[in-house]
Design an enzyme around this catalytic site. Structure first.
Site, mmCIF file in Angstrom:
data_model
loop_
_atom_site.group_PDB
_atom_site.id
_atom_site.type_symbol
_atom_site.label_atom_id
_atom_site.label_comp_id
_atom_site.label_asym_id
_atom_site.label_seq_id
_atom_site.Cartn_x
_atom_site.Cartn_y
_atom_site.Cartn_z
ATOM 1 N N LYS A 1 0.796 -1.228 0.000
ATOM 2 C CA LYS A 1 0.000 0.000 0.000
ATOM 3 C C LYS A 1 0.829 1.279 0.000
ATOM 4 C CE LYS A 1 -4.152 -1.837 0.078
ATOM 5 N NZ LYS A 1 -5.002 -1.706 -1.130
ATOM 6 N N GLU B 1 -10.315 5.947 2.736
ATOM 7 C CA GLU B 1 -11.128 4.864 3.274
ATOM 8 C C GLU B 1 -10.186 3.739 3.664
ATOM 9 O OE1 GLU B 1 -10.437 5.208 0.115
ATOM 10 O OE2 GLU B 1 -9.595 3.219 -0.226
ATOM 11 N N SER C 1 1.955 -9.618 -1.061
ATOM 12 C CA SER C 1 1.614 -8.198 -0.928
ATOM 13 C C SER C 1 1.722 -7.633 0.474
ATOM 14 C CB SER C 1 0.200 -7.969 -1.476
ATOM 15 O OG SER C 1 -0.710 -8.805 -0.801
#
Lengths: 392, 264
Positions: free
Chosen positions: A91, A113, A378
């Site tokens: 991220k 969000e 990830s």
């Protein structure tokens, strides 16, 4: 290599994408698009981003040959170690890019969000790094489930706003963030966390995440002297998978496999929009959604909060319809198996999201012996340990 | 009745429109018919009927809650058209369907428009279908002779305003604030001048909505526009009073009060 022209000028990937938003937001999306185009051309912007990615976030991440897992499954498996990045997941690639864009645009306030809190933490991190005010919308139910991440965001100086509407999860947090943006559009930057939403977000997020695939390509060529047979990654909204896939788009000999969250199963609650959903419009883009016959958005479930979303990025919808990628489903229980497999064989505790992709390798191994596969790992699994404990 | 016709009639009478928004199926499906007819009886000039959607991006808490309650009652598009068929004969004022794009898309755009024609409803607003995405939609609405209302907001640029005006029919829905439905307040400056500027590029009536909940605001908006739209205020009133005796009479009284008329 010539990059494919995706999306087109109107923000479409084939028939998917677009800007299905209330009129108030159109000017903000246009402003964002212009700024992004300028920033992309700006050498200082690029240099700055590169600097933060390497010195702050820890890029490049290793491409690790998972010897034990490879031996166990009879294939050659490389893991792209996004779990080693600062904040523990891919991220941060996107939030660093977008926070620089927000600064470039002179915005003073950041909203976002978050579902599991991974994106929220990555946003809170960069917002405090650059001294911007930060409000994070999070479903009330997710706040209950992910207390540690809520606390992390608060430590980082962000305000976490509970969302009580709808199903009180990620989709509602996303809707609430958009409502905030509609209301405070002039001074606020909406830092969306995945390749979803109205144009230009799917483009921007994919571009900032593409560093994953660019590095992986360079690394695999160096280590193996050839391109992989398969790329495998989990797909929620789709940012880590597109980040890995996109730089290989033109090399059609490299097959893409997106692994969706099968939740309790295909006939039950799941989050497999591409495999179980139909075409529709949610949060500003036309794509695949989990919806009922009346076009109402369905409730979803996945053990991995980061995949628990009823939609998927429009670029994935395009990859599906054009056949460029194949999408498969892995259920909660199987993801847990994937989680254990990687933990025990490689000493790497994956997040539950990529654990879906790890499990799928077992199935892929049955297709042929000796395949060369790159998997996007990830994120790391620390955030999921309390969930794992419950399933013991 | 067509919207265009209504505004002609109002103009002749020297009046400005009062438009009421209600969500279909709120508080219960059976109420919608009675509420519409009560609003008509209290002299409302036009009704906007909302199609409930699970994820209403442009709506504040009042309409969100109403929509989610309506959905729980099973307020779907089939039932919407059954209700409209049932009041077709008694409805003398124009009705505008307001929806998000997904329920319309999923139901089938042409099928939806065919049904609209059958129940003699000619007006439609799609909240999240801006000008940029509307080409196909506009083509189809013209085929079915529907009147397409679009939003213009304080953030809409001049060049966009010109494009939007071209595809708009019936009236222009001017949003008083940058924000979602049901804001606590809004200011008249620069709203008044925004509307006046917009009048220079269009002959279409301009109606102003979002955040209107007092008779004074209604009166003031009418002084510089062609009409006023009240949504959240009415929805909130319905939510609070529908269980009471004489609910429909109370609703009429409330609407008359907003509309600046003496108590009925």
């Amino acid at each position: 290599m010539k990059k494919p022209q995706l999306p087109d000028k109107r923000g479409y990937f084939g028939e998917f994408g677009g800007k299905f938003v209330p009129e108030t937001l159109i000017c903000a999306l246009e402003e964002l698009e212009c700024a992004y185009r300028e920033a992309k051309k700006d050498k200082r912007f690029k240099k700055k981003l590169k600097g933060y990615l390497s010195e702050y976030a820890g890029r490049p991440t290793p491409l690790y040959f998972a010897r034990n897992l490879s031996q166990f499954l009879g294939m050659n498996i490389y893991l792209k170690r996004e779990d080693l990045l600062h904040t523990g997941a891919h991220k941060i690639n996107n939030t660093l890019g977008q926070i620089l864009l927000a600064k470039f645009m002179g915005k003073r306030r950041i909203i976002a969000e978050t579902g599991a809190g991974q994106h929220g933490v990555a946003v809170a991190t960069v917002a405090t790094l650059f001294g911007l005010k930060c409000d994070i919308y999070m479903g009330a139910e997710d706040i209950d489930r992910q207390k540690m991440n809520v606390f992390r965001m608060q430590v980082l100086g962000a305000r976490v706003i509970p969302v009580e509407s709808g199903t009180k999860t990620l989709k509602d947090a996303c809707s609430e963030a958009i409502r905030d943006w509609v209301t405070n559009v002039r001074g606020t930057y909406y830092l969306l966390g995945s390749t979803v939403g109205p144009h230009p977000y799917p483009l921007i997020v994919r571009d900032f995440q593409s560093v994953i695939g660019r590095e992986a390509k360079r690394q695999i060529l160096k280590m193996e002297g050839k391109l992989p047979d398969y790329l495998v990654a989990c797909v929620g909204g789709g940012s880590n998978s597109l980040g890995l896939f996109y730089p290989f788009f033109k090399q059609t000999e490299v097959k893409f496999i997106g692994v969706e969250a099968g939740g309790y199963g295909l006939g039950d609650y799941n989050a497999a929009s591409l495999s179980c959903g139909g075409i529709g419009v949610l949060h500003g883009a036309k794509s695949y959604l989990l919806q009922d016959n009346g076009g109402q958005i369905k409730n979803t479930h996945s053990i991995a909060a980061g995949l628990d979303y009823p939609g998927v990025g429009p670029e994935h919808a395009f990859y599906k319809s054009s056949g460029r990628a194949q999408y498969v489903v892995v259920k909660d229980k199987q993801a847990l198996e994937g989680f254990k497999l990687l933990s025990k064989l490689e000493g790497i505790i994956p997040a539950l999201e990529p654990a879906h992709a790890i499990y799928y390798l077992k199935k892929l191994a049955k297709k042929a012996k000796g395949l060369l596969v790159v998997v996007c790992l990830s994120g790391r699994g620390d955030k999921d340990l309390n969930i794992i404990q419950k399933y013991k | 009745m067509r919207i265009e016709e209504k505004f002609k009639q109002l103009k002749k009478e020297g009046k400005k429109a009062f438009i009421a928004y209600i969500p279909f199926g709120f508080p219960k499906i059976g109420y919608t018919k009675d509420i519409i007819l009560a609003l008509q009886a209290s002299g409302v000039d036009m009704i906007e009927l909302g199609v409930p959607f699970s994820d209403p991006l442009a709506d504040g808490p009042i309409i969100q809650k109403a929509a989610s309650l309506a959905l729980k009652q099973g307020a779907d598009i089939e039932k919407l058209f059954i209700t409209l068929e049932g009041i077709k004969k008694s409805l003398k004022i124009p009705l505008v369907i307001m929806t998000y794009y997904n329920p319309l898309f999923k139901f089938g755009i042409e099928k939806f428009f065919t049904k609209m024609q059958a129940v003699e409803v000619s007006g439609i607003i799609v909240v999240d279908l801006p000008h940029d995405e509307s080409r196909n939609y506009i083509e189809k609405t013209r085929k079915f002779d529907l009147e397409t209302v679009f939003f213009i907001t304080p953030t809409t640029s001049k060049s966009r305003q010109e494009k939007i005006v071209k595809i708009s029919q019936g009236f222009i829905y001017y949003i008083s604030v940058t924000g979602i439905t049901g804001p606590k307040s809004f200011t008249f400056t620069p709203l008044t001048s925004y509307v006046k500027d917009l009048k220079k590029i269009t002959e279409l009536p301009i109606c102003v909505g979002f955040g209107v909940h007092t008779p004074l605001q209604v009166e003031k908006i009418r002084s510089f526009s062609d009409g006023v739209i009240v949504g959240s205020g009415i929805v909130e009133f319905i939510g609070k009073h529908f269980r009471q005796k004489n609910f429909l009479n109370k609703l009429k009284t409330y609407v008359n009060f907003l509309n600046g008329r003496e108590y009925a």
